[in-house]
Design an enzyme around this catalytic site. Structure first.
Site, mmCIF file in Angstrom:
data_model
loop_
_atom_site.group_PDB
_atom_site.id
_atom_site.type_symbol
_atom_site.label_atom_id
_atom_site.label_comp_id
_atom_site.label_asym_id
_atom_site.label_seq_id
_atom_site.Cartn_x
_atom_site.Cartn_y
_atom_site.Cartn_z
ATOM 1 N N ASP A 108 -3.636 2.640 -0.205
ATOM 2 C CA ASP A 108 -3.496 2.035 1.120
ATOM 3 C C ASP A 108 -2.332 1.053 1.111
ATOM 4 O O ASP A 108 -2.255 0.201 0.211
ATOM 5 C CB ASP A 108 -4.757 1.226 1.478
ATOM 6 C CG ASP A 108 -5.866 2.105 2.032
ATOM 7 O OD1 ASP A 108 -5.712 3.342 2.031
ATOM 8 O OD2 ASP A 108 -6.894 1.550 2.461
ATOM 9 N N LYS A 167 -4.385 7.123 9.283
ATOM 10 C CA LYS A 167 -5.770 7.265 9.762
ATOM 11 C C LYS A 167 -5.847 7.366 11.279
ATOM 12 O O LYS A 167 -5.188 6.609 11.993
ATOM 13 C CB LYS A 167 -6.590 6.051 9.323
ATOM 14 C CG LYS A 167 -6.884 5.980 7.834
ATOM 15 C CD LYS A 167 -7.763 4.768 7.561
ATOM 16 C CE LYS A 167 -7.820 4.419 6.074
ATOM 17 N NZ LYS A 167 -8.613 5.359 5.289
#
Lengths: 303, 197
Positions: free
Chosen positions: A33, A90
């Site tokens: 991430d 996402k």
């Protein structure tokens, strides 16, 4: 796998084989991430196989509260421009327009993620409608298979993102592996009943029983914070790991990122894992999942 | 060589399992290779698809780069797919500055030349030296060969770009036969290995 007709001369994009095959290339690797171009470069320098571009890491989403949405396209494009490895991003569960936007930006994989606030409480996105492949989270085999039916080309455990606590990822991965192992022993009569129980199509259940694995790549996600955590998930059968808050919420992100990459490759060699674990500085603080209220459990999102 | 050749698959990262299966179905003994002592025990090596920058970094970190280069120089047969093709190029374009390759084929390879994942595709590929019709080409963020030296032989092209090359005992393809269930390219490589035995 379907075979390509030999008469075809024009290229075919967005096929199941190309989408699932992309995930096969990520195996044995770490997907990190990142919230900006600088972090993306640190991840790439450390040997990440891909980065997940998002506005806030799950630990901050937890802290800040409110509705968590798709990231700003500018920020995603900056990250795409900063690194040469694949970039994922996402979308909210069921928010197929966010997914359309991400596809138009040219991201390499879309994570329809429970870490963001769900946009639809009944339906996930129809992932077959996209050229860009999707990865989805699952807590058990039935959930994984339902996502695959909807077109997911890669599955990850949900774990409990943003906690720095690996316990839920372990639970989900063990659950999926145990359910697959059980299917292996079933005869056809039992597979029909199993399909009903799993709420998944019989053909897919039968395929899993025969393969002894999902027909797509299975990664672990949610709570990995140390090299040993990553190696644990691999020894439990994950083909690679996502690391969210664990890297950039730690004391020395570059060092920790490289250490987790090493431990993921040599997951079965305690000496390498020990070396990778030395002097990493502070790990992220972490949250105990048993004190986490039900309403704050991201793994309960999606079905 | 009457015994089946022992062929390693470089298992630092990537689609190792698929290559192990394809090699086994092409009648080789296949095993993963991550360490120098494991490399020493194989007759030949496959470098799988994966992320070439990660693979290169791990090869350096775990002391595999020089042993690999040495074996390639000494004539060990090697086959690289996609990231593996990049690893076998003497020179790469659009790679990272610190990205190491093994070399082995006098060619310049452009990384991710066919584009990002949305441009990844399948197409039928005519492959020189492989009978029974075209092979199924699965191209994933695939590289292409920008140019080859005189010693390298082009075995396949797609849309005007070179996508399969052989130079002596070293073979490279932009695409992924290991994802198709068609093991003819692996059988071609196993024949190369047998011919050196």
């Amino acid at each position: 796998m379907s075979t390509l007709p030999t008469t075809t001369q024009s290229p075919e994009t967005g096929t199941a084989r190309v989408k699932r095959g992309m995930a096969e290339q990520l195996k044995g690797g770490v997907i990190m991430d990142v919230v900006n171009a600088e972090q993306a470069k640190i991840a790439e320098d450390a040997g990440a196989v891909a980065v997940m571009a998002l506005e806030r890491v799950p630990a901050d989403i937890r802290k800040d509260g409110g509705v968590a949405r798709m990231s700003d396209p500018n920020m995603i494009e900056e990250i795409i421009g900063a690194v040469s490895i694949p970039v994922m991003a996402k979308s909210r569960i069921g928010h197929f327009v966010e997914a359309q936007v991400l596809q138009s930006l040219g991201v390499d994989y879309i994570d329809e993620s429970e870490v963001l606030t769900p946009a639809d409480e009944i339906n996930h996105s129809d992932k077959w409608a996209f050229t860009t492949p999707f990865v989805c989270g699952a807590t058990n085999l039935g959930e994984a298979l339902r996502r695959i039916v909807e077109g997911a080309a890669m599955i990850r455990s949900k774990g409990e993102a943003g906690t720095g606590n690996v316990v839920e990822a372990v639970r989900h991965l063990r659950q999926i592996k145990n359910e697959i192992a059980k299917l292996r022993g079933f005869d056809n009569n039992e597979l029909f009943a199993a399909a009903k129980e799993l709420r998944a199509p019989y053909e897919l259940v039968k395929e899993v029983a025969e393969l002894g694995k999902l027909p797509v790549v299975l990664f672990s996600a949610g709570g990995v914070a140390t090299p040993a955590d990553a190696a644990l998930m691999r020894q439990l059968g994950a083909e690679g790991v996502f690391v969210g808050s664990g890297i950039f919420k730690s004391g020395d992100p570059a060092k920790r990122a490289a250490a987790i990459v090493k431990a993921t490759t040599f997951y079965d060699d305690p000496k390498v894992i020990a070396d990778a674990s030395r002097n990493l500085g502070e790990a992220m603080v972490g949250i105990n999942c048993d004190t986490l209220p039900e309403s704050e459990r991201y793994a309960n999102r999606g079905w | 060589m009457n015994n089946p050749p022992v062929i390693g698959v470089l298992a630092l990262q990537g689609d190792v399992r698929e290559h192990l299966i394809a090699l086994a179905s092409a009648d080789a003994v296949a095993r993963p290779v991550r360490r120098p002592e494991e490399l020493a025990e194989v007759d030949a090596l496959v470098i799988p698809g994966g992320e070439s920058t990660t693979m290169s970094k791990l090869a350096v970190l775990f002391g595999m780069l020089e042993p690999l280069r040495e074996r390639v120089r000494a004539g060990m047969p090697v086959y690289g797919t996609c990231a593996g093709m990049i690893m076998l190029a003497d020179k790469i374009l659009d790679g990272r500055e610190d990205q190491e390759t093994l070399g082995g084929i006098d060619m310049i390879v452009r990384r991710n030349a066919f584009g990002r994942q949305n441009e990844s595709f399948e197409a039928a590929i005519e492959f020189a030296g492989i009978e029974g019709g075209p092979v199924e080409g699965v191209f994933i963020r695939a590289p292409w060969v920008e140019s080859v030296g005189a010693a390298a032989e082009v075995l396949a092209t797609y849309d005007g770009h070179t996508v399969a090359v052989r130079q002596g005992n070293v073979l490279a393809t932009s695409f992924h036969p290991e994802l198709t269930g068609d093991d003819r390219v692996h059988a071609y490589f196993v024949d190369m290995v047998r011919a050196t035995g």
